[in-house]
Design a protein around this motif. Structure first.
Motif, PDB file in Angstrom:
ATOM      1  N   ARG A 195      10.781  12.883  10.414  1.00  7.74           N
ATOM      2  CA  ARG A 195      10.583  12.321   9.155  1.00  7.74           C
ATOM      3  C   ARG A 195      10.604  10.997   8.790  1.00  7.74           C
ATOM      4  O   ARG A 195       9.557  10.350   8.362  1.00  7.74           O
ATOM      5  CB  ARG A 195      11.392  13.133   8.094  1.00  7.74           C
ATOM      6  N   LEU A 196      11.683  10.206   9.422  1.00 17.56           N
ATOM      7  CA  LEU A 196      11.841   8.994   9.193  1.00 17.56           C
ATOM      8  C   LEU A 196      10.744   8.137  10.060  1.00 17.56           C
ATOM      9  O   LEU A 196      10.092   7.266   9.335  1.00 17.56           O
ATOM     10  CB  LEU A 196      12.980   8.435   9.885  1.00 17.56           C
ATOM     11  N   ASP A 197      10.215   8.754  11.079  1.00 17.99           N
ATOM     12  CA  ASP A 197       9.353   8.046  11.763  1.00 17.99           C
ATOM     13  C   ASP A 197       7.848   8.102  11.098  1.00 17.99           C
ATOM     14  O   ASP A 197       7.242   7.101  10.822  1.00 17.99           O
ATOM     15  CB  ASP A 197       8.932   8.610  13.090  1.00 17.99           C
ATOM     16  N   ARG A 198       7.412   9.346  10.410  1.00 13.53           N
ATOM     17  CA  ARG A 198       6.394   9.273   9.581  1.00 13.53           C
ATOM     18  C   ARG A 198       6.402   8.462   8.358  1.00 13.53           C
ATOM     19  O   ARG A 198       5.385   8.217   7.901  1.00 13.53           O
ATOM     20  CB  ARG A 198       6.233  10.804   9.590  1.00 13.53           C
ATOM     21  N   LEU A 199       7.651   8.571   7.746  1.00 14.63           N
ATOM     22  CA  LEU A 199       7.768   7.635   6.431  1.00 14.63           C
ATOM     23  C   LEU A 199       7.550   6.137   6.935  1.00 14.63           C
ATOM     24  O   LEU A 199       6.986   5.545   6.224  1.00 14.63           O
ATOM     25  CB  LEU A 199       9.278   7.798   5.822  1.00 14.63           C
ATOM     26  N   ARG A 200       7.839   5.538   8.038  1.00 12.53           N
ATOM     27  CA  ARG A 200       7.559   4.479   8.346  1.00 12.53           C
ATOM     28  C   ARG A 200       5.976   4.283   8.286  1.00 12.53           C
ATOM     29  O   ARG A 200       5.590   3.095   7.976  1.00 12.53           O
ATOM     30  CB  ARG A 200       8.104   4.178   9.736  1.00 12.53           C
ATOM     31  N   GLY A 201       5.299   5.004   8.905  1.00  9.71           N
ATOM     32  CA  GLY A 201       3.760   4.786   8.867  1.00  9.71           C
ATOM     33  C   GLY A 201       3.344   4.916   7.378  1.00  9.71           C
ATOM     34  O   GLY A 201       2.577   3.936   7.126  1.00  9.71           O
ATOM     35  N   ILE A 202       3.748   5.701   6.455  1.00 11.75           N
ATOM     36  CA  ILE A 202       3.353   5.706   5.226  1.00 11.75           C
ATOM     37  C   ILE A 202       3.765   4.515   4.630  1.00 11.75           C
ATOM     38  O   ILE A 202       3.035   3.869   3.674  1.00 11.75           O
ATOM     39  CB  ILE A 202       3.974   6.855   4.463  1.00 11.75           C
ATOM     40  N   VAL A 203       5.158   3.907   4.515  1.00 10.18           N
ATOM     41  CA  VAL A 203       5.386   2.679   3.965  1.00 10.18           C
ATOM     42  C   VAL A 203       4.494   1.533   4.365  1.00 10.18           C
ATOM     43  O   VAL A 203       4.370   0.820   3.805  1.00 10.18           O
ATOM     44  CB  VAL A 203       6.960   2.545   4.250  1.00 10.18           C
ATOM     45  N   SER A 204       3.935   1.663   5.643  1.00  9.02           N
ATOM     46  CA  SER A 204       3.061   0.408   6.222  1.00  9.02           C
ATOM     47  C   SER A 204       2.058   0.475   5.494  1.00  9.02           C
ATOM     48  O   SER A 204       1.273  -0.564   5.184  1.00  9.02           O
ATOM     49  CB  SER A 204       2.877   0.486   7.575  1.00  9.02           C
ATOM     50  N   LEU A 205       1.477   1.738   5.279  1.00  6.59           N
ATOM     51  CA  LEU A 205       0.198   1.772   4.201  1.00  6.59           C
ATOM     52  C   LEU A 205       0.448   1.524   2.813  1.00  6.59           C
ATOM     53  O   LEU A 205      -0.894   0.765   2.345  1.00  6.59           O
ATOM     54  CB  LEU A 205      -0.233   3.250   4.356  1.00  6.59           C
ATOM     55  N   LEU A 206       1.388   1.728   2.257  1.00  2.04           N
ATOM     56  CA  LEU A 206       1.714   1.389   0.963  1.00  2.04           C
ATOM     57  C   LEU A 206       1.845  -0.233   0.923  1.00  2.04           C
ATOM     58  O   LEU A 206       1.489  -0.798  -0.036  1.00  2.04           O
ATOM     59  CB  LEU A 206       3.055   1.829   0.554  1.00  2.04           C
ATOM     60  N   ARG A 207       2.466  -0.759   1.980  1.00  2.00           N
ATOM     61  CA  ARG A 207       2.489  -2.331   1.992  1.00  2.00           C
ATOM     62  C   ARG A 207       1.121  -3.020   2.012  1.00  2.00           C
ATOM     63  O   ARG A 207       0.953  -3.917   1.287  1.00  2.00           O
ATOM     64  CB  ARG A 207       3.302  -2.626   3.356  1.00  2.00           C
ATOM     65  N   THR A 208       0.217  -2.412   2.677  1.00  2.00           N
ATOM     66  CA  THR A 208      -1.055  -3.020   2.686  1.00  2.00           C
ATOM     67  C   THR A 208      -1.835  -2.812   1.436  1.00  2.00           C
ATOM     68  O   THR A 208      -2.693  -3.933   1.018  1.00  2.00           O
ATOM     69  CB  THR A 208      -1.791  -2.135   3.851  1.00  2.00           C
ATOM     70  N   GLN A 209      -1.613  -2.032   0.605  1.00  2.00           N
ATOM     71  CA  GLN A 209      -2.325  -1.727  -0.601  1.00  2.00           C
ATOM     72  C   GLN A 209      -1.236  -2.293  -1.906  1.00  2.00           C
ATOM     73  O   GLN A 209      -1.769  -2.260  -3.120  1.00  2.00           O
ATOM     74  CB  GLN A 209      -2.449  -0.454  -0.863  1.00  2.00           C
ATOM     75  N   ASP A 210      -0.196  -3.067  -1.871  1.00  2.00           N
ATOM     76  CA  ASP A 210       0.794  -3.592  -2.629  1.00  2.00           C
ATOM     77  C   ASP A 210       1.289  -2.447  -3.574  1.00  2.00           C
ATOM     78  O   ASP A 210       1.300  -2.682  -4.953  1.00  2.00           O
ATOM     79  CB  ASP A 210       0.004  -4.850  -3.576  1.00  2.00           C
ATOM     80  N   ILE A 211       1.546  -1.197  -3.047  1.00  2.00           N
ATOM     81  CA  ILE A 211       2.056  -0.064  -3.826  1.00  2.00           C
ATOM     82  C   ILE A 211       3.518  -0.044  -3.890  1.00  2.00           C
ATOM     83  O   ILE A 211       3.844   0.108  -2.637  1.00  2.00           O
ATOM     84  CB  ILE A 211       1.254   1.346  -3.583  1.00  2.00           C
ATOM     85  N   PRO A 212       4.399  -0.277  -5.047  1.00  2.00           N
ATOM     86  CA  PRO A 212       5.621  -0.086  -4.766  1.00  2.00           C
ATOM     87  C   PRO A 212       6.384   1.201  -4.459  1.00  2.00           C
ATOM     88  O   PRO A 212       5.622   2.319  -4.812  1.00  2.00           O
ATOM     89  CB  PRO A 212       6.117  -0.928  -6.041  1.00  2.00           C
ATOM     90  N   LEU A 213       7.655   1.434  -4.280  1.00  2.00           N
ATOM     91  CA  LEU A 213       8.279   2.359  -4.229  1.00  2.00           C
ATOM     92  C   LEU A 213       9.930   2.349  -4.676  1.00  2.00           C
ATOM     93  O   LEU A 213      10.179   1.340  -4.819  1.00  2.00           O
ATOM     94  CB  LEU A 213       8.290   3.032  -2.593  1.00  2.00           C
TER      95      LEU A 213
END
Length: 213
Positions: free
Chosen positions: A145-163
């Motif tokens: 789960r943690l590894d997959r979240l890292r990939g999602i966070v990287s995508l959010l970063r490219t689009q400037d979408i906060p969390l």
């Protein structure tokens, strides 16, 4: 004419999430002011993004301090899970904030499901991304789960979408049990389904396939 999505409800944070929220706010404020200590701390924390706490023991002093152990006594066996969740959320935040000097990537109330949905502009479902999101929620073990979240966070970063990293910390803490994992999966799925992106009047209504349930 556009219709903006509004989200009035912001979940309360539990102990882990409140401590992470406080820590992230301090780091984010320093980073946006280009303070050398905050910049250096986040650079070090990024090395732990997507990794369990035991894989990067040298970062413990950067993610946790005496305030954490006032809330979670060292001798309490439940502290280990809280430590790990705080570490995971803080290191993912460090990755998310990398090179973002104009805007903070931590925002209260921005849940993971909503954030992923915002990666799909115009109401269209990005099926590969939706599957990645589902896989994060349904991961067989926490490390996956943690590894997959890292990939999602990287995508959010490219689009400037906060969390909301306080909320994420609470969810990562809760997800360490089967019942908690199911609760988190449902919360992420609800956030995804409930979010309605901005659209123009000529954008056709969307049809959404299933999400984590």
């Amino acid at each position: 004419m556009t219709t903006a999505n509004t989200t009035a409800y912001v979940p309360d944070l539990r102990r882990v999430g409140a401590l992470v929220d406080e820590r992230v706010r301090a780091l984010q404020g320093g980073y946006l002011k280009d303070l050398s200590t905050a910049v250096a701390t986040l650079a070090k924390l990024r090395r732990g993004a997507g990794k369990p706490i035991e894989a990067v023991p040298e970062l413990v002093g950067l993610t946790l301090d005496h305030r954490f152990y006032e809330a979670f006594p060292v001798e309490d066996p439940r502290t280990e899970a809280a430590e790990a969740a705080a570490h995971e959320a803080l290191t993912l935040y460090a990755l998310h904030q990398q090179s973002k000097r104009e805007r903070g990537m931590h925002k209260r109330g921005s849940g993971l499901g909503e954030a992923v949905r915002r990666l799909m502009p115009g109401g269209d479902i990005d099926e590969p991304l939706r599957k990645r999101f589902v896989q994060a929620g349904s991961a067989a073990d926490h490390a996956t789960r943690l590894d997959r979240l890292r990939g999602i966070v990287s995508l959010l970063r490219t689009q400037d979408i906060p969390l909301d990293y306080g909320l994420l910390a609470d969810q990562l803490h809760d997800a360490r049990t089967p019942a908690g994992s199911a609760r988190v999966r449902r919360a992420w799925g609800r956030g995804f389904q409930a979010h309605r992106p901005e659209r123009t009047d000529d954008t056709p209504p969307e049809t959404e396939p299933g999400t984590p349930a």
